[in-house]
Design an enzyme around this catalytic site. Structure first.
Site, PDB file in Angstrom:
ATOM      1  N   TYR A   1       3.051   9.909   2.016  1.00  0.00           N
ATOM      2  CA  TYR A   1       4.200   9.828   2.925  1.00  0.00           C
ATOM      3  C   TYR A   1       3.679   9.860   4.368  1.00  0.00           C
ATOM      4  O   TYR A   1       3.732  10.874   5.048  1.00  0.00           O
ATOM      5  CB  TYR A   1       5.183  10.973   2.651  1.00  0.00           C
ATOM      6  CG  TYR A   1       6.046  10.700   1.447  1.00  0.00           C
ATOM      7  CD1 TYR A   1       7.173   9.892   1.551  1.00  0.00           C
ATOM      8  CD2 TYR A   1       5.734  11.221   0.196  1.00  0.00           C
ATOM      9  CE1 TYR A   1       7.973   9.623   0.450  1.00  0.00           C
ATOM     10  CE2 TYR A   1       6.522  10.951  -0.917  1.00  0.00           C
ATOM     11  CZ  TYR A   1       7.637  10.147  -0.777  1.00  0.00           C
ATOM     12  OH  TYR A   1       8.430   9.869  -1.863  1.00  0.00           O
TER      13      TYR A   1
ATOM     14  N   GLY B   1       7.244  12.618  -6.633  1.00  0.00           N
ATOM     15  CA  GLY B   1       6.079  12.189  -7.397  1.00  0.00           C
ATOM     16  C   GLY B   1       4.953  11.838  -6.438  1.00  0.00           C
ATOM     17  O   GLY B   1       3.780  12.108  -6.704  1.00  0.00           O
TER      18      GLY B   1
ATOM     19  N   HIS C   1       3.998   5.145   0.813  1.00  0.00           N
ATOM     20  CA  HIS C   1       5.444   5.129   1.105  1.00  0.00           C
ATOM     21  C   HIS C   1       5.764   4.770   2.558  1.00  0.00           C
ATOM     22  O   HIS C   1       6.936   4.717   2.944  1.00  0.00           O
ATOM     23  CB  HIS C   1       6.066   6.475   0.705  1.00  0.00           C
ATOM     24  CG  HIS C   1       5.890   6.770  -0.749  1.00  0.00           C
ATOM     25  ND1 HIS C   1       6.537   6.072  -1.734  1.00  0.00           N
ATOM     26  CD2 HIS C   1       5.083   7.655  -1.385  1.00  0.00           C
ATOM     27  CE1 HIS C   1       6.161   6.524  -2.928  1.00  0.00           C
ATOM     28  NE2 HIS C   1       5.281   7.485  -2.744  1.00  0.00           N
TER      29      HIS C   1
HETATM   30  C1  LIG Z   1      14.240   7.144 -11.286  1.00  0.00           C
HETATM   31  C2  LIG Z   1      13.137   7.834 -10.543  1.00  0.00           C
HETATM   32  C3  LIG Z   1      12.920   7.537  -9.209  1.00  0.00           C
HETATM   33  C4  LIG Z   1      11.899   8.176  -8.509  1.00  0.00           C
HETATM   34  N1  LIG Z   1      11.728   7.885  -7.180  1.00  0.00           N
HETATM   35  C5  LIG Z   1      10.767   8.527  -6.473  1.00  0.00           C
HETATM   36  C6  LIG Z   1      10.607   8.264  -5.078  1.00  0.00           C
HETATM   37  O1  LIG Z   1      11.346   7.503  -4.462  1.00  0.00           O
HETATM   38  N2  LIG Z   1       9.599   8.913  -4.417  1.00  0.00           N
HETATM   39  C7  LIG Z   1       8.771   9.806  -5.047  1.00  0.00           C
HETATM   40  O2  LIG Z   1       7.885  10.357  -4.393  1.00  0.00           O
HETATM   41  N3  LIG Z   1       8.925  10.082  -6.374  1.00  0.00           N
HETATM   42  C8  LIG Z   1       9.903   9.479  -7.086  1.00  0.00           C
HETATM   43  N4  LIG Z   1      10.085   9.775  -8.410  1.00  0.00           N
HETATM   44  C9  LIG Z   1       9.291  10.862  -9.009  1.00  0.00           C
HETATM   45  C10 LIG Z   1      10.083  12.168  -9.023  1.00  0.00           C
HETATM   46  O3  LIG Z   1      10.412  12.574  -7.712  1.00  0.00           O
HETATM   47  C11 LIG Z   1       9.301  13.261  -9.710  1.00  0.00           C
HETATM   48  O4  LIG Z   1       9.137  12.861 -11.052  1.00  0.00           O
HETATM   49  C12 LIG Z   1      10.011  14.596  -9.653  1.00  0.00           C
HETATM   50  O5  LIG Z   1      10.104  15.083  -8.339  1.00  0.00           O
HETATM   51  C13 LIG Z   1       9.292  15.633 -10.461  1.00  0.00           C
HETATM   52  O6  LIG Z   1      10.149  16.760 -10.589  1.00  0.00           O
HETATM   53  P1  LIG Z   1      10.634  17.245 -12.023  1.00  0.00           P
HETATM   54  O7  LIG Z   1       9.425  17.827 -12.707  1.00  0.00           O
HETATM   55  O8  LIG Z   1      11.683  18.276 -11.773  1.00  0.00           O
HETATM   56  O9  LIG Z   1      11.167  16.039 -12.751  1.00  0.00           O
HETATM   57  C14 LIG Z   1      11.070   9.136  -9.144  1.00  0.00           C
HETATM   58  C15 LIG Z   1      11.299   9.424 -10.503  1.00  0.00           C
HETATM   59  C16 LIG Z   1      12.311   8.784 -11.188  1.00  0.00           C
HETATM   60  C17 LIG Z   1      12.538   9.142 -12.644  1.00  0.00           C
END
Ligand SMILES: Cc1cc2nc3c(=O)[nH]c(=O)nc-3n(C[C@H](O)[C@H](O)[C@H](O)COP(=O)(O)O)c2cc1C
Length: 203
Positions: free
Chosen positions: A119, A113, A125
């Protein structure tokens, strides 16, 4: 049983933009027979009861192993971690006689996300994204896997359709040309001396 084994782990595939499109593309691309097998862990094991033998058999046939998942709390989703805990077992993946994964390639197909700029030491981060991959790097090293440079889509929430489509196309092209694509990219990894393996060192 296939040359490339892709382990996918997304706990909420219905709301995924990136991982779901990658999984769909890999499932529908006409790879040559025996080239690629997909295992969607959350579909296979909704109860978290992993069939360790089936997973180890699938791994044993593969030359390239892919972990495809979103980054959750700076690491892998829970079922992927359980899979790792149970499938990469002592005496099979590492430790005495644990050579099942030696020489195979490991590739990470990840999304975050957080934006790429977040980063960094000055960013939200506070560390380069690569720093969060340290456990993956050492896991690979311990098991004799060659970790290839990962493909990461940062800023997934704000990524437009074309950016995601490009990410998917790139991944598919890499896999269609495997092993040629990664020939020059493999990081040099010497085998870990026996006494340095943590479990052996404790014994
Ligand atoms: C429980 C949870 C924890 C997450 N932790 C992080 C994180 O540590 N760092 C980050 O950049 N994004 C984090 N995210 C965002 C996800 O990485 C992001 O929604 C995902 O890569 C998008 O891919 P998708 O469309 O396949 O869901 C988190 C999302 C969730 C639901």
């Amino acid at each position: 049983m296939a040359e490339i084994l892709c382990l996918c782990a997304h706990p909420d595939r219905a709301h995924s933009r990136v991982s779901a499109r990658l999984m769909d593309a890999l499932a529908t691309t006409p790879f040559p027979p025996g080239k690629l097998a997909l295992r969607d862990l959350y579909r296979l094991y909704p109860d978290y009861a992993i069939d360790i033998e089936a997973e180890q058999q699938a791994l044993a046939q593969a030359r390239l192993v892919i972990w495809l998942h979103p980054i959750h709390w700076y690491g892998m989703p829970a079922l992927m971690k359980l899979w790792l805990d149970e499938v990469f077992s002592y005496g099979w993946a590492y430790g005495p006689g644990g050579h099942a994964l030696q020489g195979k390639d490991l590739w990470l197909l990840l999304s975050t996300g957080g934006a790429e700029a977040a980063y960094s030491p000055q960013g939200h981060h506070r560390h380069a994204f690569q720093d969060f991959l340290l456990p993956y790097e050492q896991t690979a090293r311990l098991c004799g896997l060659r970790l290839l440079p990962p493909q990461v889509l940062h800023g997934a929430h704000r990524a437009d359709d074309e950016t995601i489509a490009q990410h998917v196309r790139e991944a598919v092209q890499h896999l269609l040309s495997y092993p040629h694509w990664c020939g020059s990219q493999r990081a040099e990894q010497e085998e870990l001396p026996a006494g340095e393996r943590p479990v052996e060192a404790k014994a």
